[in-house]
Design an enzyme around this catalytic site. Structure first.
Site, PDB file in Angstrom:
ATOM      1  N   CYS A 207      43.103  14.534   6.539  1.00 37.79           N
ATOM      2  CA  CYS A 207      42.749  14.182   7.460  1.00 37.79           C
ATOM      3  C   CYS A 207      43.881  14.495   8.787  1.00 37.79           C
ATOM      4  O   CYS A 207      44.783  15.343   8.184  1.00 37.79           O
ATOM      5  CB  CYS A 207      42.137  14.071   8.830  1.00 37.79           C
ATOM      6  SG  CYS A 207      40.965  15.162   9.768  1.00 37.79           S
TER       7      CYS A 207
ATOM      8  N   HIS B 113      37.437  15.407   5.031  1.00 38.53           N
ATOM      9  CA  HIS B 113      37.275  13.908   4.552  1.00 38.53           C
ATOM     10  C   HIS B 113      37.472  13.489   2.760  1.00 38.53           C
ATOM     11  O   HIS B 113      35.849  13.439   2.852  1.00 38.53           O
ATOM     12  CB  HIS B 113      36.867  12.995   5.222  1.00 38.53           C
ATOM     13  CG  HIS B 113      37.415  12.840   6.578  1.00 38.53           C
ATOM     14  ND1 HIS B 113      38.250  11.517   7.164  1.00 38.53           N
ATOM     15  CD2 HIS B 113      37.595  13.531   8.048  1.00 38.53           C
ATOM     16  CE1 HIS B 113      39.081  12.023   8.415  1.00 38.53           C
ATOM     17  NE2 HIS B 113      38.178  13.244   8.844  1.00 38.53           N
TER      18      HIS B 113
ATOM     19  N   GLU C  16      36.652  11.478   1.046  1.00 40.70           N
ATOM     20  CA  GLU C  16      36.678  10.484   1.281  1.00 40.70           C
ATOM     21  C   GLU C  16      34.999   9.732   0.656  1.00 40.70           C
ATOM     22  O   GLU C  16      34.062   8.987   0.272  1.00 40.70           O
ATOM     23  CB  GLU C  16      37.048   8.944   1.334  1.00 40.70           C
ATOM     24  CG  GLU C  16      36.879   9.142   2.543  1.00 40.70           C
ATOM     25  CD  GLU C  16      37.233  10.276   3.649  1.00 40.70           C
ATOM     26  OE1 GLU C  16      38.580  10.966   3.182  1.00 40.70           O
ATOM     27  OE2 GLU C  16      37.434   9.753   5.228  1.00 40.70           O
TER      28      GLU C  16
HETATM   29  N1  GLN Z   1      43.629  13.634  15.500  1.00 41.35           N
HETATM   30  C1  GLN Z   1      42.671  14.349  14.646  1.00 41.35           C
HETATM   31  C2  GLN Z   1      42.771  15.685  14.689  1.00 41.35           C
HETATM   32  O1  GLN Z   1      41.498  15.720  15.870  1.00 41.35           O
HETATM   33  C3  GLN Z   1      42.622  14.155  13.198  1.00 41.35           C
HETATM   34  C4  GLN Z   1      41.276  13.361  13.033  1.00 41.35           C
HETATM   35  C5  GLN Z   1      41.013  12.411  11.784  1.00 41.35           C
HETATM   36  O2  GLN Z   1      42.026  12.234  11.069  1.00 41.35           O
HETATM   37  N2  GLN Z   1      40.120  12.935  11.818  1.00 41.35           N
HETATM   38  O3  GLN Z   1      42.431  16.713  14.276  1.00 41.35           O
END
Ligand code: GLN
Length: 534
Positions: A383, A509, A511
């Site tokens: 992410c 994600h 994970e």
């Molecule tokens: N802050 C980034 C976004 O909003 C990444 C979000 C995250 O890592 N879950 O896109």
């Protein structure tokens, strides 16, 4: 058969591992052939944990249907086959929101709306709603907080009423409690447990089983004493000793016959339990792995145990799949500079940058990623860890010196990461990110395809920003390719480097979908590459 309920409460102190206990109960009952589901009740007034920071709440776990939930749902999904979603996390905020919405609509016209019966009815209905999804045989309901807290009272009253209504043979209360060893007296103490059960009885709940967390084994005479004072059968006082790995807990419970106790209570017949695979393919490997590697997790919440819970677990799973112990080295991203990065990363076999929000620590993450890219250290970005990998590549490989995400600098001349189109009009902060499972096409002959061995995947998301397609051609020319893409071709879901042993960064994600006995393929391959580097 109508579903049976197991209510899990906690006493004496928080952090007794009720989530692991509930998950482990789920696991041993699945091993006996039953279909389980799990629910977490959280007494806070936030509608969901999505608006809390990791200091307040630890990790926010995301389900397929896009709910932002308590991290215990992560344990539930890792230990069992239950498919969880927004109905599996009930918060005080959600309960009141729905009651107040109905009050405004006029559903209670003429009545005073009260905690009992209106709030408790709403809690009961929310708990019952879980039985309609996938028809589970047994539903485990974990009540967050500690008995005696003001805010968990409506939940406890609701489960008391539920048991009363369903008949006591349809619901069982399990109380997780602490039996401390007092070093100066060299004695195990039962009083806190007596008080905690007393507190439960005051509000009409008599637990049938006690799970006693302890650092020393509990002698039979102590068990007898607990049983006598707490009004439970002696055989129902279960010792839950501290263990090295959370994945040992189901084995320990099964050894103590907790599954038999529960099934006898419900008068349910079943086959004998089978945790052989779990023992051999998970616990034995954790205890005696052939290999080992060291993975640096570079984040800004590394001082908290729970902020990257699913990441840490998924790394362990990747290790299990490679017969390896993964030593996790937590590196504070704010400490990583261009000067000390080599030092900080000495002896490190792979680098992972997890998700996150806000500018703090970003430049340190970028320094770590530059090191991984240039020194050919395996890199896994998740992410924000993908977004920072793109920024690093734009700045240092494509010559776009001031490239950034518009999250951190709205005036950057090179917005290589920018707000998703659908996010531009969003004003409300709660539950408004791109959330939950989305499909992505995987490009053939890429690291991603080598891992997944599939052309189409589904992964869970939680973000507002994305890779800016305007820079795609330039980046590809310089060696960063998009290996996973949304089916409409609009969103880059995975990027990777061509001339690198393993550099993969994903917008989602992974994970959240990894399990100890079924490692997520990307974690498995990341650890494999890290072992190879070593
Ligand atoms: N802050 C980034 C976004 O909003 C990444 C979000 C995250 O890592 N879950 O896109």
């Amino acid at each position: 058969m109508t579903a049976k309920y197991i209510f899990v409460t906690g006493g004496v102190v928080s952090s007794l591992g009720k989530g692991i206990a509930s998950s482990s109960i789920g696991k041993i009952l699945e091993a006996r052939g039953f279909k389980v589901s799990l629910v977490k009740c959280d007494p806070y007034i936030n509608v969901d944990p999505g608006t809390m920071n990791p200091f307040q709440h630890g990790e926010v776990y995301v389900t397929d249907d896009g709910a932002e939930t308590d991290l215990d749902l992560g344990h539930y999904e890792r230990f069992t086959n239950a498919k969880l979603g927004k109905n599996n996390n009930i918060t005080t905020g959600k309960v009141y929101f729905s009651v107040i919405t109905r009050e405004r609509r006029g559903d209670y016209l003429g009545k005073t709306v009260q905690v009992v019966p209106h709030i408790t009815d709403e809690i009961k209905n929310s708990i019952k709603r879980v039985s309609s999804a996938g028809s589970p045989d047994i539903i485990i309901v974990e009540i967050g907080g500690t008995v005696g807290d003001i805010e968990s009272l409506p939940f406890l009253e609701a489960i008391r009423q539920l048991k009363q209504e369903m008949g006591s043979e349809s619901a069982i209360n399990i109380h997780v409690t602490l039996v401390p060893y007092i070093r100066s007296a060299e004695e195990i103490k039962t009083k806190p447990t007596q008080h905690s059960v007393g507190k439960l009885r005051e509000i009409g709940i008599q637990p049938e089983i006690l799970l006693c967390r302890c650092e020393k084994p509990i002698d039979q005479d102590v068990k007898q004493k607990i049983a006598l004072f707490c009004n439970v059968r002696e055989g129902a006082v279960i010792e839950a000793l501290d263990v090295k790995s959370i994945y040992e807990v189901p084995l320990m419970f099964a050894k103590d016959g907790l599954d038999d106790l529960i099934l006898d209570y419900f008068k349910l017949d079943s086959k004998k339990g089978e945790l052989k695979e779990w023992r051999q393919k998970v616990v034995e490997i954790i205890k005696n792995p052939k290999h080992s590697c060291r993975i640096a997790v570079v984040g800004k919440y590394i001082m908290l145990q729970d902020a990257y819970k699913s990441i840490y677990e998924a790394l362990i799973h990747g290790g299990i799949a490679n017969d390896a112990r993964v030593e996790i080295v937590k590196v504070d991203s704010e400490d990583v500079s261009a000067h000390n990065v080599r030092n900080l990363m000495s002896g490190i076999d792979g680098i992972l940058v997890p998700g996150g929000f806000g500018y703090r620590g970003i430049e340190g993450k970028i320094n770590a990623i530059e090191f991984a890219r240039k020194e050919k250290v395996p890199y896994f970005g998740i992410c924000l860890g993908m977004q920072t990998a793109v920024i690093e590549f734009a700045r240092n490989a494509c010559g776009l010196k001031r490239a950034n995400s518009t999250e951190f600098n709205s005036k950057t001349p090179y917005p290589v990461i920018s707000l998703l189109e659908e996010q531009k009009k969003v004003k409300i902060k709660g539950a408004s990110m791109r959330l939950g499972a989305y499909p992505a096409k995987i490009v053939a002959n890429t690291r991603a395809h080598q891992a997944y061995k599939k052309d189409l995947i589904w992964e869970r998301h939680r973000h507002r920003y994305e890779f800016n397609k305007k820079y795609k051609n330039l980046m590809e020319k310089k060696g960063m390719r998009i290996s996973g893409i949304s089916p409409n071709g609009m969103l880059a879901e995975i990027v990777e480097l061509k001339d690198h042993p393993w550099f993969v960064a994903v917008q989602f994600h992974p994970e959240f979908k990894s399990k100890p006995d079924r490692s997520h393929p990307l974690f498995r391959e990341f650890i494999r590459a890290s072992l190879r580097k070593k």
